[in-house]
Enzyme design. Sequence first.
Site, mmCIF file in Angstrom:
data_model
loop_
_atom_site.group_PDB
_atom_site.id
_atom_site.type_symbol
_atom_site.label_atom_id
_atom_site.label_comp_id
_atom_site.label_asym_id
_atom_site.label_seq_id
_atom_site.Cartn_x
_atom_site.Cartn_y
_atom_site.Cartn_z
ATOM 1 N N LYS A 258 -14.353 -72.954 -25.448
ATOM 2 C CA LYS A 258 -15.143 -73.326 -24.283
ATOM 3 C C LYS A 258 -15.818 -74.234 -23.975
ATOM 4 C CE LYS A 258 -19.950 -72.092 -22.709
ATOM 5 N NZ LYS A 258 -21.189 -71.161 -23.020
ATOM 6 N N LYS A 270 -31.475 -72.354 -15.789
ATOM 7 C CA LYS A 270 -32.227 -72.487 -17.149
ATOM 8 C C LYS A 270 -33.544 -73.065 -16.854
ATOM 9 C CE LYS A 270 -28.181 -72.466 -20.375
ATOM 10 N NZ LYS A 270 -28.399 -71.481 -21.082
ATOM 11 N N ASP A 281 -22.610 -77.677 -24.572
ATOM 12 C CA ASP A 281 -22.052 -76.411 -24.321
ATOM 13 C C ASP A 281 -20.481 -76.624 -24.264
ATOM 14 O OD1 ASP A 281 -22.363 -73.717 -24.087
ATOM 15 O OD2 ASP A 281 -22.748 -73.680 -21.813
ATOM 16 N N ASP A 340 -25.551 -67.483 -15.750
ATOM 17 C CA ASP A 340 -25.809 -68.225 -17.013
ATOM 18 C C ASP A 340 -24.780 -67.536 -18.207
ATOM 19 O OD1 ASP A 340 -26.653 -70.270 -18.430
ATOM 20 O OD2 ASP A 340 -28.736 -69.329 -18.934
ATOM 21 N N GLU A 342 -21.842 -67.871 -18.356
ATOM 22 C CA GLU A 342 -20.692 -68.287 -17.678
ATOM 23 C C GLU A 342 -19.374 -68.660 -18.759
ATOM 24 O OE1 GLU A 342 -22.938 -70.101 -18.867
ATOM 25 O OE2 GLU A 342 -21.968 -71.628 -20.011
ATOM 26 N N ARG A 344 -18.072 -66.750 -21.061
ATOM 27 C CA ARG A 344 -17.137 -65.485 -20.942
ATOM 28 C C ARG A 344 -16.407 -65.416 -19.730
ATOM 29 N NH1 ARG A 344 -22.320 -61.731 -21.681
ATOM 30 N NH2 ARG A 344 -23.171 -63.593 -22.295
#
Length: 487
Positions: A258, A270, A281, A340, A342, A344
């Site tokens: 990811k 957020k 992330d 949020d 996102e 997956r």
Amino acid sequence: MEFNASSANLLKIKVDSLILPTGSQLKNNAKVIDETLDGTISSLIKAGDFTGKSSEICVLHTLGQSHKRIILLGTDGASTPQKMIKVIEAGARAAQKTTSAKVLWVGESLGDDHEWQASIVARSTLTAGYKYAGTGKKPKPNKLKSATYWTDSKKLSNAASAGLQYGSAIGGGMNAARQLGNLPANICTPNYLAAQAKLLAKGQAKLTTSIVKEAEMKTLKMGSLLSVSAGSVEPGNLIVMKYQGAKSTVKPTVLVGKAVTFDTGGISLKPGRGMDEMKFDMCGGASVFGVMNALLETQLPVNVIGVIPAVENMPAGNATKPGDVVTSMSGQTIEVLNTDAEGRLILCDALTYAGRFKPDTIIDIATLTGAVIGALGKFTSGLLSNDDNLAEDLLNSGTRSGDRAWRLPLWEEYDAQIKSNFADMANIGGEAGTITAACFLSRFTKDYKWAHLDIAGTAWLSGPQKGATGRPVPMLMEYIRSKAAKD
Ligand code: BES
Ligand code: MN
Ligand code: ZN
């Protein structure tokens, strides 16, 4: 950094620092060295200035020996690989802190597995020497230039030499992953990552990079992945890096990482506090870069393919809204209840895409859920898998490399929680967020041996030591290496 192994006369090797791991009881060469110093070390111990407890450091100058100083490194109580790694890391930090250019590790008092110990020495030396560079003042280059791992026989020295090579590849891979992780999101965009992947393959016979751009994603019907990048001015990229070290008939291991280069949460925005950390992330993707770096350095005879969906998750007029339904590449529809969640959404299409490589195994690595931090803290990655052997192999690789994971279940009660009234599934649901997220992914990996690593807790540190850790590069490399050794 240069690493080498030696079994020459310990008292004659010229170095700036000799790193002497020892407990409160001096043994073997620690005793010999103490004698050459007229009992200075035993006197320090007697006085209580050095107790020998794990990771304790005491630096003494030798005034005239072939080694200018000795760094005593406490080893008492280092009874597990985990604890031994902490000790070696403390020694490596101490070596970087002195003005030494050349250090020598006395390997014997660390234990008998010199290949493993030397690998941790090399890895820790490199990670202790990492300095963030890229924005702001240029860091000063490290003084430390070479580390020697000493054992008392040629045979052990050969084992150490192999360990040093492997460990230095891992340390380098971790630092590469950390650097990408630490770069701010205005530099490290999906296009930046794509360019880095191209650069990595330059002049490398075993590595090829290709990029699936948004236009091609549309043709492939990656509606889920595209729904995340929709709100960003930065186009998404699916980065594919193929490392071919074995015959083409050997089925590859596919690593899917990811890479949300910044996660604002999208329309499900957020809260502001600590949002800067959502530049991390993309650490799952960065760990795939780290593994590729390490594979290039070790040239391991394996086939590994990295697939990195890279996007930015932003709120905008054209962003996906809660309640929107998207169609994934697999054909399954998804109700996006929370923009949020996102990770997956990009992973499911990347996992479906990964199927085209006829993989032996697929492992995805993702900073997927805050919930995994609640479950396991910042020390342990979450592991979920549809295959018990694969799960066990990964857990063992984590233990051996000191980069541990713990398994959580993928039972149907959890899966039932992502039911949707308007699509094949919802992208959130119920409690146990780490497990429901993995249940979501498992619906796209039915045809393969698959494992999911949730690294939201382990990929970076917060607070004064804020920065990417380079995990889980050690675990993944250990898994790849040990699997190749078995075949
Ligand atoms: N990237 C985050 C996960 C995350 C959160 C990592 C905090 C590290 C610290 C992920 O995209 C996310 O936002 N997950 C949500 C899922 C929720 C909406 C079901 C979360 O964990 O809060
Ligand atoms: Mn998110
Ligand atoms: Zn995210």
